[in-house]
Motif scaffolding. Structure first.
Motif, PDB file in Angstrom:
ATOM      1  N   TRP A 133       0.836  -1.209   0.000  1.00 34.04           N
ATOM      2  CA  TRP A 133       0.000   0.000   0.000  1.00 34.04           C
ATOM      3  C   TRP A 133       0.868   1.254   0.000  1.00 34.04           C
ATOM      4  CZ3 TRP A 133      -1.630  -4.525   2.004  1.00 34.04           C
ATOM      5  CH2 TRP A 133      -2.910  -4.954   1.640  1.00 34.04           C
ATOM      6  N   LEU A 156       2.237   1.612  -3.360  1.00 34.58           N
ATOM      7  CA  LEU A 156       1.150   2.051  -4.257  1.00 34.58           C
ATOM      8  C   LEU A 156       0.949   3.555  -4.133  1.00 34.58           C
ATOM      9  CD1 LEU A 156      -1.492   1.807  -5.999  1.00 34.58           C
ATOM     10  CD2 LEU A 156      -2.685   1.421  -3.834  1.00 34.58           C
ATOM     11  N   GLY A 188       2.929   5.799  -3.018  1.00 38.82           N
ATOM     12  CA  GLY A 188       4.105   6.540  -3.492  1.00 38.82           C
ATOM     13  C   GLY A 188       4.142   6.610  -5.003  1.00 38.82           C
ATOM     14  N   ILE A 189       4.024   5.457  -5.657  1.00 41.69           N
ATOM     15  CA  ILE A 189       4.149   5.422  -7.126  1.00 41.69           C
ATOM     16  C   ILE A 189       2.971   6.140  -7.783  1.00 41.69           C
ATOM     17  CG2 ILE A 189       4.194   3.869  -9.133  1.00 41.69           C
ATOM     18  CD1 ILE A 189       5.646   1.823  -7.270  1.00 41.69           C
ATOM     19  N   SER A 209       1.303   8.549  -6.749  1.00 40.76           N
ATOM     20  CA  SER A 209       1.312  10.006  -6.577  1.00 40.76           C
ATOM     21  C   SER A 209       2.050  10.692  -7.726  1.00 40.76           C
ATOM     22  CB  SER A 209       1.996  10.377  -5.257  1.00 40.76           C
ATOM     23  OG  SER A 209       1.252   9.882  -4.179  1.00 40.76           O
ATOM     24  N   PHE A 250      -4.967   3.679 -13.996  1.00 37.76           N
ATOM     25  CA  PHE A 250      -5.011   2.498 -13.123  1.00 37.76           C
ATOM     26  C   PHE A 250      -4.441   2.857 -11.743  1.00 37.76           C
ATOM     27  CE2 PHE A 250      -2.390  -1.117 -11.577  1.00 37.76           C
ATOM     28  CZ  PHE A 250      -3.395  -2.006 -11.265  1.00 37.76           C
ATOM     29  N   MET A 259      -6.556   3.447  -8.166  1.00 36.46           N
ATOM     30  CA  MET A 259      -6.300   2.701  -6.927  1.00 36.46           C
ATOM     31  C   MET A 259      -6.010   3.663  -5.768  1.00 36.46           C
ATOM     32  SD  MET A 259      -4.064  -0.632  -7.935  1.00 36.46           S
ATOM     33  CE  MET A 259      -4.345  -1.486  -6.399  1.00 36.46           C
ATOM     34  N   HIS A 260      -5.269   4.695  -6.089  1.00 36.37           N
ATOM     35  CA  HIS A 260      -4.905   5.697  -5.078  1.00 36.37           C
ATOM     36  C   HIS A 260      -6.173   6.339  -4.485  1.00 36.37           C
ATOM     37  CE1 HIS A 260      -1.901   8.936  -3.751  1.00 36.37           C
ATOM     38  NE2 HIS A 260      -3.066   9.395  -3.334  1.00 36.37           N
ATOM     39  N   LYS A 264      -9.224   5.212  -4.465  1.00 33.28           N
ATOM     40  CA  LYS A 264     -10.293   4.339  -3.965  1.00 33.28           C
ATOM     41  C   LYS A 264     -10.332   4.344  -2.436  1.00 33.28           C
ATOM     42  CE  LYS A 264     -12.326  -0.193  -4.369  1.00 33.28           C
ATOM     43  NZ  LYS A 264     -13.671   0.376  -4.535  1.00 33.28           N
ATOM     44  N   GLY A 265     -11.500   4.583  -1.907  1.00 33.23           N
ATOM     45  CA  GLY A 265     -11.670   4.589  -0.457  1.00 33.23           C
ATOM     46  C   GLY A 265     -13.121   4.825  -0.124  1.00 33.23           C
ATOM     47  N   MET A 284     -10.620  11.740   4.478  1.00 32.34           N
ATOM     48  CA  MET A 284     -11.251  11.504   3.166  1.00 32.34           C
ATOM     49  C   MET A 284     -11.894  10.121   3.089  1.00 32.34           C
ATOM     50  SD  MET A 284      -8.158  13.339   1.139  1.00 32.34           S
ATOM     51  CE  MET A 284      -8.566  13.143  -0.583  1.00 32.34           C
ATOM     52  N   ASN A 285     -11.325   9.172   3.798  1.00 33.31           N
ATOM     53  CA  ASN A 285     -11.858   7.805   3.787  1.00 33.31           C
ATOM     54  C   ASN A 285     -13.182   7.715   4.537  1.00 33.31           C
ATOM     55  OD1 ASN A 285     -11.465   5.155   2.865  1.00 33.31           O
ATOM     56  ND2 ASN A 285     -10.673   4.494   4.840  1.00 33.31           N
ATOM     57  N   ARG A 304     -20.738  11.310   1.842  1.00 35.25           N
ATOM     58  CA  ARG A 304     -20.972  11.571   0.426  1.00 35.25           C
ATOM     59  C   ARG A 304     -22.461  11.588   0.159  1.00 35.25           C
ATOM     60  NH1 ARG A 304     -16.302   8.602   0.723  1.00 35.25           N
ATOM     61  NH2 ARG A 304     -14.516   9.369  -0.431  1.00 35.25           N
ATOM     62  N   VAL A 313       6.104  18.019  -2.614  1.00 31.57           N
ATOM     63  CA  VAL A 313       5.279  16.810  -2.770  1.00 31.57           C
ATOM     64  C   VAL A 313       6.101  15.729  -3.481  1.00 31.57           C
ATOM     65  CG1 VAL A 313       3.184  15.849  -3.822  1.00 31.57           C
ATOM     66  CG2 VAL A 313       3.113  18.107  -2.752  1.00 31.57           C
ATOM     67  N   PHE A 352       8.439  14.232  -1.116  1.00 35.92           N
ATOM     68  CA  PHE A 352       7.741  13.275  -0.260  1.00 35.92           C
ATOM     69  C   PHE A 352       7.574  11.935  -0.994  1.00 35.92           C
ATOM     70  CE2 PHE A 352       3.785  11.245   1.132  1.00 35.92           C
ATOM     71  CZ  PHE A 352       4.101  11.026   2.459  1.00 35.92           C
ATOM     72  N   ILE A 353       7.219  12.014  -2.287  1.00 31.03           N
ATOM     73  CA  ILE A 353       7.069  10.777  -3.083  1.00 31.03           C
ATOM     74  C   ILE A 353       8.406  10.029  -3.117  1.00 31.03           C
ATOM     75  CG2 ILE A 353       6.624   9.865  -5.407  1.00 31.03           C
ATOM     76  CD1 ILE A 353       4.762  12.327  -5.832  1.00 31.03           C
ATOM     77  N   VAL A 361       8.926   8.349   0.144  1.00 29.73           N
ATOM     78  CA  VAL A 361       8.141   7.112   0.300  1.00 29.73           C
ATOM     79  C   VAL A 361       8.862   5.945  -0.386  1.00 29.73           C
ATOM     80  CG1 VAL A 361       5.990   5.968  -0.400  1.00 29.73           C
ATOM     81  CG2 VAL A 361       5.913   8.269   0.572  1.00 29.73           C
ATOM     82  N   LEU A 362       9.332   6.192  -1.617  1.00 22.50           N
ATOM     83  CA  LEU A 362      10.016   5.123  -2.352  1.00 22.50           C
ATOM     84  C   LEU A 362      11.339   4.759  -1.661  1.00 22.50           C
ATOM     85  CD1 LEU A 362       9.300   6.364  -5.998  1.00 22.50           C
ATOM     86  CD2 LEU A 362       8.018   4.717  -4.639  1.00 22.50           C
ATOM     87  N   PHE A 411      -2.902  -7.842  -0.730  1.00 23.28           N
ATOM     88  CA  PHE A 411      -2.940  -6.811  -1.777  1.00 23.28           C
ATOM     89  C   PHE A 411      -3.284  -7.452  -3.132  1.00 23.28           C
ATOM     90  CE2 PHE A 411      -1.077  -3.821  -4.832  1.00 23.28           C
ATOM     91  CZ  PHE A 411      -1.547  -2.612  -4.332  1.00 23.28           C
TER      92      PHE A 411
END
Lengths: 193, 199
Positions: free
Chosen positions: A17, A20, A22-23, A25, A124, A128-129, A131-132, B38-39, B43, B153, B156-157, B160-161, B192
């Motif tokens: 996750w 996911l 990270g990529i 974004s 895609f 996925m990012h 979705k919530g 947000m989750n 809505r 941003v 930050f990405i 994360v990687l 996953f």
């Protein structure tokens, strides 16, 4: 020990996750680049799958019920939502990670048009990012639980990470510099953006 | 004279993992908290509330046949509010400018027929602020500050990687955690993959 292990094992479990988010974004942050890249292919985004004339339109007062009926009649599956586009038009979007469809409903013409969206890797990933939420039920709700768990995991990484940092005295000075620089930069953004 | 030993690759990775995390802590908190918000958002979302800041007649002039975008740009400069914004024009001609701002976004409505100018401020709740900041990204605005935020941003990405890859490396170095770690990692990947197949 518990602190370090929580940090580690939580990260290992949630790694897919975290990767996911990270990529995925990247296409969010560089959307224009990906749009240009796709535009150069000169391919339509949507293709017609089916068109029905003299279609018995469901009642339109309740958009949720409207969407339910359209999805049932078109034998499509996935998460969906119905959105009013105008007085005589409602579109229903049906989404799975791998495929997206839209059903355009022309209310006054009693006509529906089913279209399939061409697969794109950037869509895609962003799909996925994004979705919530807990509206769809079933496995989608389980996914939303994992979204929550990833968020809580990130908060725990901060907390356990700070504890681990504090327990290494040799890193405190530069750690304070990094932490202060981060908060100062962030605060400047908030004040000026 | 004693020489200082060169830091090992492992130590460098640990330090980079740590200091990058410390620097990016506010971004991690922002994205974690905003994702939770947000989750669990209701809505359809409740439309934002606005409070009137001022209403007056604009006394400037525009070039003949100026488009909504040009009018908006001129208005923002003359109001000393130049910055990231979006412009829309309604079917009855009203030009609406959404001036993005982290703490107090503004809505400026201009009526070309009467030169009436209305400025409203959005009443931002904490949850709305978190969502707005979560969605703020990209290099589409011609403003240095927005580009700097977009760069943060991207950093930050990259973080994360880097944390993902360096974390795997650091885990592998702790031999006593390899078996249980592999089980936990496999469980995460398995779950996953299941979601990828069914959703």
């Amino acid at each position: 020990m518990i602190n370090r292990r929580t940090h580690l094992y939580l990260a290992l479990f949630l790694l897919p996750w975290f990767l996911l988010y990270g990529i995925s974004s990247i296409p969010f942050s560089h959307g224009q680049y990906f749009e240009e890249l796709d535009k150069a292919k000169k391919l339509p985004l949507y293709t017609k799958v089916e068109e029905r004339l003299n279609y018995a339109m469901p009642p339109t007062e309740d958009l949720k019920a409207f969407g339910d009926q359209i999805v049932k009649d078109t034998n499509l599956s996935g998460n969906y939502g119905a959105y009013r586009q105008g007085p005589n038009r409602i579109d229903v979007y049906i989404y799975t990670f791998w495929q997206s469809m839209q059903v355009k409903c022309f209310l006054d013409e009693r006509r529906i048009l089913v279209e399939k969206r061409r697969f794109r890797w950037d869509h895609f990933l962003t799909g996925m990012h994004a979705k919530g939420g807990f509206e769809q039920g079933g496995v989608s709700d389980a996914w939303a639980v994992l979204v929550d768990l990833t968020s809580v995991g990130m908060l725990l990484w901060v907390l356990t990470g700070l504890i681990m940092w504090w327990r290494i005295p040799s890193t405190r000075k530069w750690g304070w510099v990094a932490l202060a620089a981060g908060f100062l930069t962030f605060a400047l953004f908030i004040a000026r953006l | 004279m004693s020489s200082v030993p060169a830091p090992s690759w492992s130590k460098l990775t640990r330090r980079a993992h740590l200091y990058l995390a410390l620097f990016l802590t506010p971004w991690v908190l922002l994205y974690a908290l905003s994702t939770l918000v947000m989750n669990h958002k209701a809505r359809p979302a409740t439309p934002p509330s606005w409070e009137l800041v001022s209403q007056r007649t604009y006394n400037g002039i525009f070039p003949p046949s100026a488009k909504a975008k040009e009018i908006a740009a001129q208005l923002l400069i003359s109001l000393e509010l130049d910055g990231a914004h979006r412009v829309t024009q309604t079917s009855d001609g009203l030009i609406q400018i959404q001036r993005q701002a982290a703490t107090a976004p503004l809505r400026i409505t201009f009526t070309p027929a009467t030169f009436d100018l209305k400025i409203e401020r959005q009443l931002v709740s904490t949850t709305a602020w978190l969502e707005t900041m979560h969605r703020r990204r990209g290099f589409q605005h011609p403003y240095l500050l927005d580009d700097a935020w977009a760069f943060s941003v991207d950093l930050f990405i990259a973080g994360v990687l880097f944390w993902s890859l360096s974390g795997l490396w650091l885990w592998w170095e702790l031999k006593s955690t390899r078996i249980l770690g592999a089980v936990v990692l496999a469980a995460g990947i398995g779950l996953f993959t299941y979601f990828l197949r069914v959703l």
